[in-house]
Scaffold this active site. Structure first.
Site, PDB file in Angstrom:
ATOM      1  N   ASN A  44       0.861  -1.189   0.000  1.00 47.70           N
ATOM      2  CA  ASN A  44       0.000   0.000   0.000  1.00 47.70           C
ATOM      3  C   ASN A  44       0.903   1.248   0.000  1.00 47.70           C
ATOM      4  OD1 ASN A  44      -1.416   2.273   1.095  1.00 47.70           O
ATOM      5  ND2 ASN A  44      -3.071   0.913   1.682  1.00 47.70           N
ATOM      6  N   HIS A  84       0.922   6.285   1.852  1.00 43.22           N
ATOM      7  CA  HIS A  84       1.639   7.268   2.674  1.00 43.22           C
ATOM      8  C   HIS A  84       2.873   7.852   1.997  1.00 43.22           C
ATOM      9  CE1 HIS A  84      -1.432   6.921   5.528  1.00 43.22           C
ATOM     10  NE2 HIS A  84      -1.293   5.619   5.562  1.00 43.22           N
ATOM     11  N   HIS A 117      -5.587   3.605  -1.702  1.00 44.88           N
ATOM     12  CA  HIS A 117      -6.924   3.981  -1.197  1.00 44.88           C
ATOM     13  C   HIS A 117      -7.212   5.412  -1.632  1.00 44.88           C
ATOM     14  CE1 HIS A 117      -9.637   4.429   2.658  1.00 44.88           C
ATOM     15  NE2 HIS A 117     -10.294   4.666   1.545  1.00 44.88           N
ATOM     16  N   ARG A 151      -9.294   8.190  -1.059  1.00 45.35           N
ATOM     17  CA  ARG A 151     -10.258   8.611  -0.040  1.00 45.35           C
ATOM     18  C   ARG A 151     -11.134   9.728  -0.567  1.00 45.35           C
ATOM     19  NH1 ARG A 151      -8.893   6.717   5.314  1.00 45.35           N
ATOM     20  NH2 ARG A 151     -10.597   8.050   5.935  1.00 45.35           N
ATOM     21  N   ARG A 165      -6.942  12.807   0.915  1.00 40.73           N
ATOM     22  CA  ARG A 165      -5.874  13.274   1.805  1.00 40.73           C
ATOM     23  C   ARG A 165      -4.506  12.704   1.423  1.00 40.73           C
ATOM     24  NH1 ARG A 165      -7.602  10.146   7.310  1.00 40.73           N
ATOM     25  NH2 ARG A 165      -9.534  11.195   6.841  1.00 40.73           N
ATOM     26  N   GLU A 191      -8.699   0.600  -3.235  1.00 40.13           N
ATOM     27  CA  GLU A 191      -9.583   0.663  -2.054  1.00 40.13           C
ATOM     28  C   GLU A 191     -10.462   1.890  -2.172  1.00 40.13           C
ATOM     29  OE1 GLU A 191      -7.360   0.788   1.538  1.00 40.13           O
ATOM     30  OE2 GLU A 191      -6.490  -1.170   1.232  1.00 40.13           O
ATOM     31  N   THR A 245     -17.861  -2.290  15.447  1.00 37.87           N
ATOM     32  CA  THR A 245     -17.204  -1.693  16.610  1.00 37.87           C
ATOM     33  C   THR A 245     -15.696  -1.533  16.422  1.00 37.87           C
ATOM     34  OG1 THR A 245     -17.881  -3.839  17.472  1.00 37.87           O
ATOM     35  CG2 THR A 245     -18.493  -1.907  18.746  1.00 37.87           C
ATOM     36  N   GLU A 266     -11.236  -9.222   3.178  1.00 40.11           N
ATOM     37  CA  GLU A 266      -9.946  -8.846   3.759  1.00 40.11           C
ATOM     38  C   GLU A 266     -10.174  -8.656   5.249  1.00 40.11           C
ATOM     39  OE1 GLU A 266      -7.350  -6.203   1.739  1.00 40.11           O
ATOM     40  OE2 GLU A 266      -6.432  -5.505   3.593  1.00 40.11           O
ATOM     41  N   HIS A 285      -3.790  -4.387   7.793  1.00 47.05           N
ATOM     42  CA  HIS A 285      -3.936  -3.185   8.613  1.00 47.05           C
ATOM     43  C   HIS A 285      -3.037  -3.273   9.842  1.00 47.05           C
ATOM     44  CE1 HIS A 285      -5.403   0.466  10.449  1.00 47.05           C
ATOM     45  NE2 HIS A 285      -5.922   0.754   9.281  1.00 47.05           N
TER      46      HIS A 285
HETATM   47  N1  PXP Z   1      -6.036  -3.161   4.079  1.00 44.72           N
HETATM   48  C1  PXP Z   1      -6.975  -2.215   4.048  1.00 44.72           C
HETATM   49  C2  PXP Z   1      -8.344  -2.567   3.605  1.00 44.72           C
HETATM   50  C3  PXP Z   1      -6.660  -0.894   4.416  1.00 44.72           C
HETATM   51  O1  PXP Z   1      -7.624   0.054   4.369  1.00 44.72           O
HETATM   52  C4  PXP Z   1      -5.343  -0.583   4.784  1.00 44.72           C
HETATM   53  C5  PXP Z   1      -4.980   0.817   5.139  1.00 44.72           C
HETATM   54  O2  PXP Z   1      -5.240   1.676   4.082  1.00 44.72           O
HETATM   55  C6  PXP Z   1      -4.390  -1.603   4.762  1.00 44.72           C
HETATM   56  C7  PXP Z   1      -4.769  -2.898   4.437  1.00 44.72           C
HETATM   57  C8  PXP Z   1      -2.959  -1.356   5.089  1.00 44.72           C
HETATM   58  O3  PXP Z   1      -2.810  -0.970   6.423  1.00 44.72           O
HETATM   59  P1  PXP Z   1      -1.434  -0.380   6.919  1.00 44.72           P
HETATM   60  O4  PXP Z   1      -1.182   0.861   6.129  1.00 44.72           O
HETATM   61  O5  PXP Z   1      -1.662  -0.131   8.358  1.00 44.72           O
HETATM   62  O6  PXP Z   1      -0.386  -1.419   6.647  1.00 44.72           O
END
Ligand code: PXP
Length: 246
Positions: free
Chosen positions: A9, A12, A45, A47, A51, A72, A103, A153, A193
């Site tokens: 991913n 960032h 992703h 958004r 951002r 995403e 939650t 996922e 995540h």
């Molecule tokens: N999977 C999904 C569905 C996510 O939304 C994210 C974060 O955008 C990730 C995986 C990756 O998470 P991380 O950036 O914390 O490794």
């Protein structure tokens, strides 16, 4: 033993770029580097508030990547139109608003009263593989199957954030059970995540999970593994420049 795919991913990289509003660092360059380093796919992703990843980033990723793109998105008409325009290999529906979450943080498919079915069907109709980002809860997996998703996922955030060994073991067991249940339901199982060097191995050991999506830690860790050579190169360019002007 099934190959465990790594989706990198790159969100960032865009976060850092956007801090200055310019073009550096370029997420596309990071995607190419990820591919060269062995990533099986790239995840981004888009958004609603843009951002980090931008619309232009998605256009370039969709056009230039040679490995699969996992886009995403939130379940909205705007994002659906973007996905249909670019036809990524896969699209993962994620919650962006509190009301769409369970939650812990995954998509509330079970409580969604079928509203996600339209997005799943529209994406599937365009030949896009559809994934739903859910907690390790049997009812969420059942609901994902019921509305026609190909993939779930599983959210690993609670496992990664667990404060002690007992809590982490408890979360790991929930994920292990969910991964088995996903296979029983005929769903492809991914996870992600918050995964780090310290937390990835027990998740990677779950045989029915076939893909991990990892971003934030990798981009942060790259500062520590990459800052030193970057500083050395700058030092050397400065020294060369000073010498050539002498
Ligand atoms: N999977 C999904 C569905 C996510 O939304 C994210 C974060 O955008 C990730 C995986 C990756 O998470 P991380 O950036 O914390 O490794």
């Amino acid at each position: 033993m099934k190959h465990l795919r790594l989706g990198v991913n790159i969100d960032h990289v865009a976060t850092i770029r956007n801090a200055r509003g310019g073009v550096h660092p370029d997420p596309m360059r990071a995607a190419r580097l990820a591919e060269a380093a062995g990533a099986d796919g790239i995840t981004a992703h888009l958004r609603e508030d843009r951002r980090h990843i931008s619309d232009a980033d998605i256009t370039r990723l969709a056009e230039e990547l040679t490995i699969p793109l996992n886009l995403e998105i939130a379940a909205t008409e705007e994002m659906l139109a973007i996905a249909l325009a670019h036809k990524p290999n896969a699209s993962c529906l994620v919650p962006e608003k509190r009301a769409e979450r369970t939650t812990e943080g995954g998509l509330d498919v079970a409580g969604g009263h079928n509203s996600l079915r339209y997005y799943v069907e529209s994406l599937k109709g365009a030949g896009i593989r559809v994934s739903l980002f859910v907690e390790a809860e049997p009812r969420q997996l059942e609901a994902a199957k019921k509305i026609g998703a190909h993939i779930v996922e599983i959210h690993t955030g609670a496992y990664c954030d667990a404060l002690d060994a007992a809590a982490r073991a408890h979360e790991l067991e929930r994920i292990q059970k969910a991964a088995v249940f996903a296979e029983e339901l005929g769903l492809e199982c991914h996870a992600g995540h918050g995964l780090t060097y310290d937390t990835v191995a027990p998740i990677a050991a779950i045989p029915t999970i076939v893909e991990l999506n990892i971003g934030h830690f990798l981009i942060g860790e790259a500062i520590f593994s990459g800052l030193e050579p970057a500083i050395r190169k700058m030092r050397s360019l400065m020294d060369d420049g000073r010498r050539s002007g002498a």
